[in-house]
Motif scaffolding. Structure first.
Motif, mmCIF file in Angstrom:
data_model
loop_
_atom_site.group_PDB
_atom_site.id
_atom_site.type_symbol
_atom_site.label_atom_id
_atom_site.label_comp_id
_atom_site.label_asym_id
_atom_site.label_seq_id
_atom_site.Cartn_x
_atom_site.Cartn_y
_atom_site.Cartn_z
ATOM 1 N N LEU A 175 0.824 -1.211 0.000
ATOM 2 C CA LEU A 175 0.000 0.000 0.000
ATOM 3 C C LEU A 175 0.855 1.256 0.000
ATOM 4 N N GLU A 176 0.270 2.345 -0.486
ATOM 5 C CA GLU A 176 0.897 3.655 -0.351
ATOM 6 C C GLU A 176 0.640 4.231 1.043
ATOM 7 N N CYS A 177 -0.551 3.973 1.581
ATOM 8 C CA CYS A 177 -0.922 4.442 2.907
ATOM 9 C C CYS A 177 -2.120 3.638 3.391
ATOM 10 N N VAL A 178 -2.447 3.746 4.670
ATOM 11 C CA VAL A 178 -3.538 2.961 5.234
ATOM 12 C C VAL A 178 -4.498 3.841 6.023
ATOM 13 N N ASP A 179 -5.725 3.321 6.182
ATOM 14 C CA ASP A 179 -6.661 3.901 7.141
ATOM 15 C C ASP A 179 -7.241 2.742 7.953
ATOM 16 N N ASP A 180 -8.246 3.018 8.772
ATOM 17 C CA ASP A 180 -8.746 1.989 9.679
ATOM 18 C C ASP A 180 -9.800 1.073 9.058
ATOM 19 N N SER A 181 -9.929 1.102 7.732
ATOM 20 C CA SER A 181 -10.935 0.269 7.086
ATOM 21 C C SER A 181 -10.390 -1.095 6.647
ATOM 22 N N TYR A 182 -9.108 -1.353 6.874
ATOM 23 C CA TYR A 182 -8.503 -2.611 6.450
ATOM 24 C C TYR A 182 -8.643 -3.684 7.527
ATOM 25 N N SER A 183 -8.819 -4.901 7.079
ATOM 26 C CA SER A 183 -8.877 -6.027 8.012
ATOM 27 C C SER A 183 -8.447 -7.302 7.293
ATOM 28 N N CYS A 184 -8.003 -8.261 8.075
ATOM 29 C CA CYS A 184 -7.667 -9.578 7.551
ATOM 30 C C CYS A 184 -8.597 -10.593 8.196
ATOM 31 N N VAL A 185 -9.155 -11.492 7.387
ATOM 32 C CA VAL A 185 -10.161 -12.446 7.870
ATOM 33 C C VAL A 185 -9.723 -13.870 7.548
ATOM 34 N N LEU A 186 -9.789 -14.717 8.560
ATOM 35 C CA LEU A 186 -9.554 -16.152 8.406
ATOM 36 C C LEU A 186 -10.891 -16.844 8.602
ATOM 37 N N ASN A 187 -11.316 -17.643 7.637
ATOM 38 C CA ASN A 187 -12.623 -18.279 7.786
ATOM 39 C C ASN A 187 -12.656 -19.686 7.218
ATOM 40 N N ASN A 188 -13.558 -20.491 7.766
ATOM 41 C CA ASN A 188 -13.946 -21.782 7.199
ATOM 42 C C ASN A 188 -15.448 -21.697 6.930
ATOM 43 N N PRO A 189 -16.094 -22.758 6.474
ATOM 44 C CA PRO A 189 -17.521 -22.643 6.115
ATOM 45 C C PRO A 189 -18.461 -22.261 7.255
ATOM 46 N N ILE A 190 -18.037 -22.382 8.520
ATOM 47 C CA ILE A 190 -18.973 -22.099 9.614
ATOM 48 C C ILE A 190 -18.508 -21.022 10.595
ATOM 49 N N ARG A 191 -17.244 -20.607 10.532
ATOM 50 C CA ARG A 191 -16.729 -19.632 11.493
ATOM 51 C C ARG A 191 -15.756 -18.677 10.798
ATOM 52 N N ASN A 192 -15.498 -17.531 11.433
ATOM 53 C CA ASN A 192 -14.458 -16.636 10.942
ATOM 54 C C ASN A 192 -13.810 -15.906 12.110
ATOM 55 N N GLN A 193 -12.561 -15.488 11.904
ATOM 56 C CA GLN A 193 -11.827 -14.665 12.854
ATOM 57 C C GLN A 193 -11.271 -13.460 12.097
ATOM 58 N N THR A 194 -11.439 -12.281 12.674
ATOM 59 C CA THR A 194 -11.048 -11.041 12.001
ATOM 60 C C THR A 194 -10.033 -10.262 12.823
ATOM 61 N N GLN A 195 -9.014 -9.757 12.142
ATOM 62 C CA GLN A 195 -8.039 -8.858 12.755
ATOM 63 C C GLN A 195 -8.091 -7.531 12.003
ATOM 64 N N HIS A 196 -8.409 -6.449 12.709
ATOM 65 C CA HIS A 196 -8.496 -5.130 12.078
ATOM 66 C C HIS A 196 -7.136 -4.434 12.130
ATOM 67 N N LEU A 197 -6.834 -3.711 11.077
ATOM 68 C CA LEU A 197 -5.593 -2.957 11.012
ATOM 69 C C LEU A 197 -5.818 -1.598 11.672
ATOM 70 N N ASN A 198 -5.385 -1.480 12.929
ATOM 71 C CA ASN A 198 -5.579 -0.220 13.633
ATOM 72 C C ASN A 198 -4.281 0.323 14.226
#
Length: 224
Positions: A175-198
């Motif tokens: 990226l050139e720069c970031v804001d707080d709208s980015y996140s990374c998500v790990l998921n399977n068919p029934i669950r997910n885990q999210t990490q926000h870029l803050n």
């Protein structure tokens, strides 16, 4: 099956092969498809080709799987099988049958618990880059049958599918720069885990009204 057979065997509702999914550690009930069982009936459950449980005369339960000792329960009214504290090794095909018929077949999938993905700076790429852009990496360890994705808001930038067990899976974002709208998500068919870029220390913060430029996305998976 005619009405005579139903009278002898009890009342059940036949179904096609069903699929059930659960996260390891949770309990799951596998439906026998019986609504009631006659006192003289014998209900059997198999896991694959192995007999694991039997119910006789609506009250006598017997379990044959030593590895699941204490984790299996039979409903004496319906013959349904409950697995307590499920494990990924419980995944497979379950069949309930009587001496006359196969009544129901269920394909159970027990998914491993998902870790929260970790976002960090890719120091090797950032130090070698002469521009003001930065490189971020989202990582997950010891995962399988999952998808790892970068999001901006509700939009997916990139993703990788991890089928076999990997010691570490990385998804890079430049990226050139970031804001707080980015996140990374790990998921399977029934669950997910999210990490926000803050953590703005990982990359330059965008000025108001600045458009973001993505110079590239790549992925890396280490296999055991």
């Amino acid at each position: 099956m005619d009405s005579t057979d139903i009278g002898k065997q009890g009342v059940f509702v036949a179904d096609a092969v069903k699929s059930e999914s659960v996260t390891e550690g949770e309990s799951v009930s596998l439906n026998s498809s019986f609504t009631q069982i006659h006192r003289d009936e014998e209900i059997n459950w198999k896991f694959g080709k192995i007999l694991i449980a039997k119910l006789k005369n609506n009250k006598e339960s017997k379990f044959y799987d030593e590895s699941a000792e204490g984790r299996l329960k039979l409903d004496h009214q319906t013959g349904s099988l409950t697995i307590i504290n499920s494990r990924t090794t419980d995944s497979g095909l379950y069949t309930v049958f009587t001496s006359r018929d196969t009544i129901n077949t269920i394909n159970l999938t027990v998914y491993a618990r998902l870790p929260v993905p970790v976002i960090s700076s890719n120091s090797s790429l950032n130090s070698s880059s002469s521009s003001s852009s930065c490189s971020l990496v989202c990582s997950a360890v010891n995962v399988s049958h999952v998808t790892l994705s970068w999001f901006k808001g509700n939009s997916v930038f990139s993703s990788i599918r991890v089928s076999d067990l990997s010691s570490r899976s990385d998804l890079l974002l430049h990226l050139e720069c970031v804001d707080d709208s980015y996140s990374c998500v790990l998921n399977n068919p029934i669950r997910n885990q999210t990490q926000h870029l803050n953590n703005t220390q990982l990359c330059h913060t965008c000025a108001a009204g600045t458009s973001l430029m993505i110079s590239g996305v790549s992925a890396h998976i280490d296999l055991d």
